[in-house]
Design a protein around this motif. Structure first.
Motif, PDB file in Angstrom:
ATOM      1  N   ALA A 133       6.346  -3.741   0.415  1.00  0.00           N
ATOM      2  CA  ALA A 133       6.937  -3.681  -0.922  1.00  0.00           C
ATOM      3  C   ALA A 133       8.093  -2.696  -0.997  1.00  0.00           C
ATOM      4  O   ALA A 133       8.139  -1.708  -0.290  1.00  0.00           O
ATOM      5  CB  ALA A 133       5.865  -3.299  -1.931  1.00  0.00           C
ATOM      6  N   LEU A 134       9.044  -3.019  -1.882  1.00  0.00           N
ATOM      7  CA  LEU A 134      10.113  -2.064  -2.214  1.00  0.00           C
ATOM      8  C   LEU A 134       9.618  -1.317  -3.463  1.00  0.00           C
ATOM      9  O   LEU A 134       8.764  -0.462  -3.313  1.00  0.00           O
ATOM     10  CB  LEU A 134      11.438  -2.812  -2.393  1.00  0.00           C
ATOM     11  N   ARG A 177      -3.907  -2.668  -6.137  1.00  0.00           N
ATOM     12  CA  ARG A 177      -3.169  -1.551  -5.576  1.00  0.00           C
ATOM     13  C   ARG A 177      -4.166  -0.562  -5.001  1.00  0.00           C
ATOM     14  O   ARG A 177      -5.310  -0.496  -5.418  1.00  0.00           O
ATOM     15  CB  ARG A 177      -2.287  -0.896  -6.638  1.00  0.00           C
ATOM     16  N   ARG A 188       2.487  11.116   4.149  1.00  0.00           N
ATOM     17  CA  ARG A 188       1.219  10.401   4.364  1.00  0.00           C
ATOM     18  C   ARG A 188       0.995  10.273   5.857  1.00  0.00           C
ATOM     19  O   ARG A 188       1.885   9.780   6.568  1.00  0.00           O
ATOM     20  CB  ARG A 188       1.251   8.993   3.741  1.00  0.00           C
ATOM     21  N   GLU A 209       0.032   8.243   8.056  1.00  0.00           N
ATOM     22  CA  GLU A 209      -0.278   6.840   8.353  1.00  0.00           C
ATOM     23  C   GLU A 209       0.142   6.534   9.772  1.00  0.00           C
ATOM     24  O   GLU A 209       0.840   7.327  10.399  1.00  0.00           O
ATOM     25  CB  GLU A 209       0.548   5.925   7.439  1.00  0.00           C
ATOM     26  N   TYR A 217       6.560   5.440   7.290  1.00  0.00           N
ATOM     27  CA  TYR A 217       6.754   6.751   7.906  1.00  0.00           C
ATOM     28  C   TYR A 217       5.692   7.727   7.418  1.00  0.00           C
ATOM     29  O   TYR A 217       4.973   7.449   6.464  1.00  0.00           O
ATOM     30  CB  TYR A 217       8.132   7.305   7.520  1.00  0.00           C
TER      31      TYR A 217
HETATM   32  P1  AMP Z   1       2.862   3.450  -3.229  1.00  0.00           P
HETATM   33  O1  AMP Z   1       3.079   4.878  -3.690  1.00  0.00           O
HETATM   34  O2  AMP Z   1       1.948   3.344  -2.061  1.00  0.00           O
HETATM   35  O3  AMP Z   1       2.584   2.526  -4.347  1.00  0.00           O
HETATM   36  O4  AMP Z   1       4.256   2.988  -2.620  1.00  0.00           O
HETATM   37  C1  AMP Z   1       5.404   2.734  -3.419  1.00  0.00           C
HETATM   38  C2  AMP Z   1       6.540   2.384  -2.495  1.00  0.00           C
HETATM   39  O5  AMP Z   1       6.819   3.486  -1.619  1.00  0.00           O
HETATM   40  C3  AMP Z   1       6.250   1.230  -1.548  1.00  0.00           C
HETATM   41  O6  AMP Z   1       6.453   0.008  -2.174  1.00  0.00           O
HETATM   42  C4  AMP Z   1       7.231   1.499  -0.429  1.00  0.00           C
HETATM   43  O7  AMP Z   1       8.535   1.066  -0.794  1.00  0.00           O
HETATM   44  C5  AMP Z   1       7.227   3.003  -0.353  1.00  0.00           C
HETATM   45  N1  AMP Z   1       6.296   3.508   0.696  1.00  0.00           N
HETATM   46  C6  AMP Z   1       4.965   3.674   0.600  1.00  0.00           C
HETATM   47  N2  AMP Z   1       4.454   4.182   1.736  1.00  0.00           N
HETATM   48  C7  AMP Z   1       5.487   4.356   2.577  1.00  0.00           C
HETATM   49  C8  AMP Z   1       5.635   4.865   3.911  1.00  0.00           C
HETATM   50  N3  AMP Z   1       4.590   5.321   4.594  1.00  0.00           N
HETATM   51  N4  AMP Z   1       6.881   4.883   4.479  1.00  0.00           N
HETATM   52  C9  AMP Z   1       7.962   4.445   3.780  1.00  0.00           C
HETATM   53  N5  AMP Z   1       7.889   3.963   2.521  1.00  0.00           N
HETATM   54  C10 AMP Z   1       6.684   3.914   1.917  1.00  0.00           C
END
Ligand code: AMP
Length: 433
Positions: free
Chosen positions: A291-292, A268, A122, A124, A131
């Motif tokens: 979030a974890l 979300r 991603r 970001e 990351y």
């Molecule tokens: P999501 O897919 O956005 O629902 O993210 C699920 C989980 O992935 C989050 O709760 C984080 O633990 C982890 N996560 C999401 N984005 C990142 C990122 N850019 N870098 C590291 N971990 C991430």
């Protein structure tokens, strides 16, 4: 060429911004987490799925939504020589659902329970715990009937994962964001409420108000916070089916003693979620790390990509974030492979050749052996053992070759004894236990 010019020509490379190397020192953490996930997959009956790192970009546009941050701002998109527009996987759920449809998994036993572990991308803004390349592990339950017991099952797995990793007292935030029937009605109410404050909102929220009002709850800007506080509560507006579903999820969690906190402002980022959404945080690290495990239900996703309405629910957790929490809480992953090795040394050229053979025999017998055979002096080899933190050394010299034996030395106490070569495997295994 003068010195300045040579200097100019020197190019040094670094990993791209937001991407990182994983060095051997961190291996025990990765191994610990992957093993915990594998063990949970086995006990809960999940099969492993791996999907391609590249998928058609449209897959994500159709599912996460054109206006989601993931699609609008963060996707790495590339055009192939054949003219296909592909994206580096920014999330797993869409790919797993595509695979479910493509392989007609609805004709297999329902629901399908699938788990995965792999990299995501991603674009970001890099910051603590965020990351551009990171790794997720996840569990998804797809197909079958729409039963709250599956929502509770995936939350339980996420909880068990954290317990298994010794991340104690996590906070679970949970909410329901309704369905096709009740969500549009709530969205209208929310828009009406926010319209009265439109001029006081930040620029992003101005846009959210028009395109995606639920995302107004995601804003972190101070100027928008007071409006969030007084916003109408979605849980009061859920239809009766969604209310019952949510109540059942909470009851199942209570039944197994998993504590939760209902947060009616939890939404979300992706369009495909409905009903249950949840996020889990490490105790005291909510703001700092985010979030974890996080996830929810996504019953409409298959329809978005040409399938039938298919109940589905799951979660994903960021592995790098889990490791950060383990380190911050000084949780040492057990099974550090370095403590379970021997170090083989030689003294003299003939011994060096025989040591090369012995090394091979020991490894074939399943023993992890380190060495520094290229170093001539025995002392230098023993110093290398010390640097690796290895406590047991084998020494092979001329005398030992002649006697078909090897010296086994405890590097901490300095005590050593001679052991016959045909007994050495047995002896090392005993000492490494
Ligand atoms: P999501 O897919 O956005 O629902 O993210 C699920 C989980 O992935 C989050 O709760 C984080 O633990 C982890 N996560 C999401 N984005 C990142 C990122 N850019 N870098 C590291 N971990 C991430």
């Amino acid at each position: 060429m003068d010195k300045e010019k040579i200097k100019e020509k020197k190019i040094t490379f670094q990993a791209p911004r937001g991407m990182h190397d994983i060095l051997p020192a961190d291996e025990p953490y990765w191994e610990r987490i992957e093993n915990a996930a594998k063990q949970l997959a086995r006990t809960y009956g999940f099969g492993r799925i791996e999907t391609p790192i590249l998928e058609f970009a449209d897959l994500y546009k159709k599912t996460a939504g054109e206006e989601s941050d993931v699609v609008e701002k963060e996707m790495y998109v590339l055009k192939t020589k054949g003219g296909d527009v592909l994206a580096l996987r920014p999330e797993y759920t869409a790919g797993v659902s595509r695979a479910y449809l493509e392989h007609a998994m609805s004709r297999m036993g329902q629901p399908q329970r699938l788990s995965y572990f792999g990299p995501l991308f991603r674009h970001e803004r890099p910051q603590l715990g965020r990351y551009r390349e990171f790794t997720q592990l996840g569990f998804e339950v797809l197909g079958g009937v729409n039963d709250a017991i599956y929502d509770a099952e995936v939350i339980t797995i996420a909880w068990d994962l954290l317990s298994e990793l010794k991340i104690k007292n996590p906070l679970i935030k949970i909410n329901s964001i309704g369905c096709r029937v009740c969500r549009p009605i709530y969205k209208k109410q929310l828009q009406n409420y926010y319209r009265n404050h439109e001029r006081e909102l930040c620029e992003d929220c101005g846009r959210r108000l028009k395109n995606n009002p639920l995302k107004l709850f995601d804003c972190k800007n101070a100027q928008c916070q007071p409006f969030k506080e007084k916003a109408p509560n979605f849980l009061d507006k859920l239809c009766s089916m969604c209310t019952t579903h949510f109540k059942e999820v909470l009851e199942y969690l209570e039944e197994v003693g998993i504590p939760y906190e209902v947060d009616h402002r939890l939404v979300r980022g992706l369009d495909y979620y409905n009903r249950t959404v949840f996020e889990m945080f490490a105790d005291g690290k909510e703001e700092e790390l985010g979030a974890l495990p996080a996830g929810g239900r996504y019953d409409y996703l298959m329809e978005m990509i040409g399938g039938h309405l298919t109940p589905a629910v799951g979660f994903a957790a960021g592995v790098e974030r889990l490791i950060m929490v383990m380190k911050a809480k000084e949780i040492v992953p057990n099974g550090n492979r370095l403590q379970k090795r021997v170090f083989l040394t030689h003294a003299g050229d003939t011994a060096k050749k025989k040591a090369f053979l012995l090394l091979r025999d020991l490894r074939k017998a399943g023993i992890a052996v380190s060495e520094a055979l290229a170093k001539e002096s025995l002392n230098a080899q023993l110093r290398a053992a010390d640097k690796e933190g290895i406590g047991l050394a084998l020494i092979l010299g001329q005398k030992e070759i002649y006697e078909k034996s090897v010296i086994i030395r405890d590097l901490k106490t300095g005590l050593q004894e001679s052991v016959l070569l045909d007994k050495i495997v047995e002896e090392i295994k005993k000492r490494l236990k």
